[in-house]
Write a protein that holds these residues in place. Structure first.
Motif, mmCIF file in Angstrom:
data_model
loop_
_atom_site.group_PDB
_atom_site.id
_atom_site.type_symbol
_atom_site.label_atom_id
_atom_site.label_comp_id
_atom_site.label_asym_id
_atom_site.label_seq_id
_atom_site.Cartn_x
_atom_site.Cartn_y
_atom_site.Cartn_z
ATOM 1 N N THR A 187 0.863 -1.249 0.116
ATOM 2 C CA THR A 187 -0.125 -0.017 0.007
ATOM 3 C C THR A 187 0.846 1.323 -0.100
ATOM 4 O OG1 THR A 187 -1.861 -1.225 1.206
ATOM 5 C CG2 THR A 187 -1.812 1.183 1.278
ATOM 6 N N MET A 188 2.141 1.370 0.693
ATOM 7 C CA MET A 188 2.802 2.523 0.622
ATOM 8 C C MET A 188 3.374 2.711 -0.753
ATOM 9 S SD MET A 188 6.032 2.972 3.310
ATOM 10 C CE MET A 188 7.316 4.298 3.023
ATOM 11 N N ALA A 189 3.940 1.487 -1.148
ATOM 12 C CA ALA A 189 4.558 1.777 -2.502
ATOM 13 C C ALA A 189 3.697 2.245 -3.432
ATOM 14 C CB ALA A 189 5.257 0.267 -2.797
ATOM 15 N N GLN A 190 2.298 1.832 -3.239
ATOM 16 C CA GLN A 190 1.317 2.300 -4.485
ATOM 17 C C GLN A 190 1.160 3.834 -4.155
ATOM 18 O OE1 GLN A 190 -2.646 0.842 -3.969
ATOM 19 N NE2 GLN A 190 -2.931 0.688 -6.166
ATOM 20 N N LYS A 191 0.989 4.245 -2.802
ATOM 21 C CA LYS A 191 0.660 5.604 -2.473
ATOM 22 C C LYS A 191 1.899 6.510 -2.750
ATOM 23 C CE LYS A 191 -3.051 4.865 1.172
ATOM 24 N NZ LYS A 191 -3.408 4.966 2.538
#
Length: 288
Positions: A187-191
């Motif tokens: 999720t962090m990578a996507q954000k």
């Protein structure tokens, strides 16, 4: 071999079917008539009580919801009713203390018994590809192993009575922690603007490699096919993961073990399971 199977739920139903498919005469019991009907369609003979099911068998296999039920079934319906010398296999996931108590009672009555909880979920139960973690004596394990092999891909002797349960709850605590970490990282990578598929391709081949990412990717449309691609239906229910985490925390307190990440994982799954207890445990990514 004549085998009684007690508990034909989401996991037990497939396990009993695989025992029958392997050529065993399976005598099945469950409180659910629908479960009994499915068992009959899978080649099992069904009975209206557990006491009837264990008559004349060489082995008893159980897959039950909790330790209290396991203790009640073995104390009231199996021990003293199954033939002397039958081998008893409890595949439920329960607390270590109850597993040891039931095993001691069985052995005192002349039975060989193992605790043999499983890893793999409903698909593996149906497909006969479960992993069994087995606690019990060498003699009991030797007798139980061929029965377990008919339902799984791996059968591992963990140690004495209760060792199977210890292995299961420690394994699932690790699984919960790694799934939360995988979900947070994806999720962090996507954000941060990184394509989730690219993150998967990189991390799955570098130091981020883990089962939760590589074999059970929690983000839809990324990596391998998993419950995430089916709306988090099927797989391993979050409510069951929470149950295992609670068992792990109880055991940790008894042993004086420090499990701060395990405690944190339990708190997160307690919140998630309130609304989504039936969803696969990888669905916790939705909370991020």
């Amino acid at each position: 071999m004549k085998i009684a199977f007690i508990g034909l739920g989401n996991m037990g139903g497939g396990m009993a079917a695989n025992l029958a498919k392997a050529g065993n005469a399976v005598r099945a019991f469950d409180l659910s008539e629908a479960a009994l009907e499915t068992a009959r369609s899978n080649g099992c003979e069904t009975f209206s009580t557990a006491k009837e099911a264990v008559e004349g068998v060489e082995a008893v296999v159980s897959m039950l919801p909790n330790g209290g039920i396991v203790k009640s079934v073995y104390t009231d319906d199996v021990i003293g009713h199954a033939p002397d010398g039958a081998v008893l296999l409890d595949c439920s996931t329960i607390d270590v203390a109850t597993a040891k108590d039931v095993s001691a009672a069985a052995e005192a009555a002349g039975y060989a018994m193992v605790d043999a909880p499983v890893s793999g979920g409903i698909a593996a139960a149906n497909g006969g590809t479960l992993t069994f973690m087995v606690g019990g004596t060498e003699e009991a394990f030797g007798r139980a192993e061929p029965i377990l092999q008919a339902m799984g891909k791996a059968v591992i002797h963990a140690g004495d009575a209760g060792a199977g349960q210890t292995a299961k709850i420690c394994n699932n605590m690790l699984l919960a922690i790694s799934m939360i970490g995988t979900a947070e990282a994806m999720t962090m990578a996507q954000k941060l603007g990184l394509d989730p598929q690219k993150f998967y391709e990189i991390s799955s081949q570098s130091s981020g490699y883990c089962w939760s990412l590589n074999a059970y990717t929690p983000m839809p449309g990324v990596g391998v096919e998993s419950p995430a691609d089916k709306g988090y239906e099927g797989g391993f229910a979050s409510a069951l993961m929470l149950k295992d985490l609670k068992l792990a925390m109880e055991a940790a307190e008894t042993a004086g073990a420090k499990v701060e990440l395990g405690e944190h994982a339990k708190r997160l799954y307690e919140v998630f399971a309130v609304e989504s207890g039936g969803k696969d445990f990888s669905g916790i990514i939705e909370t991020l």
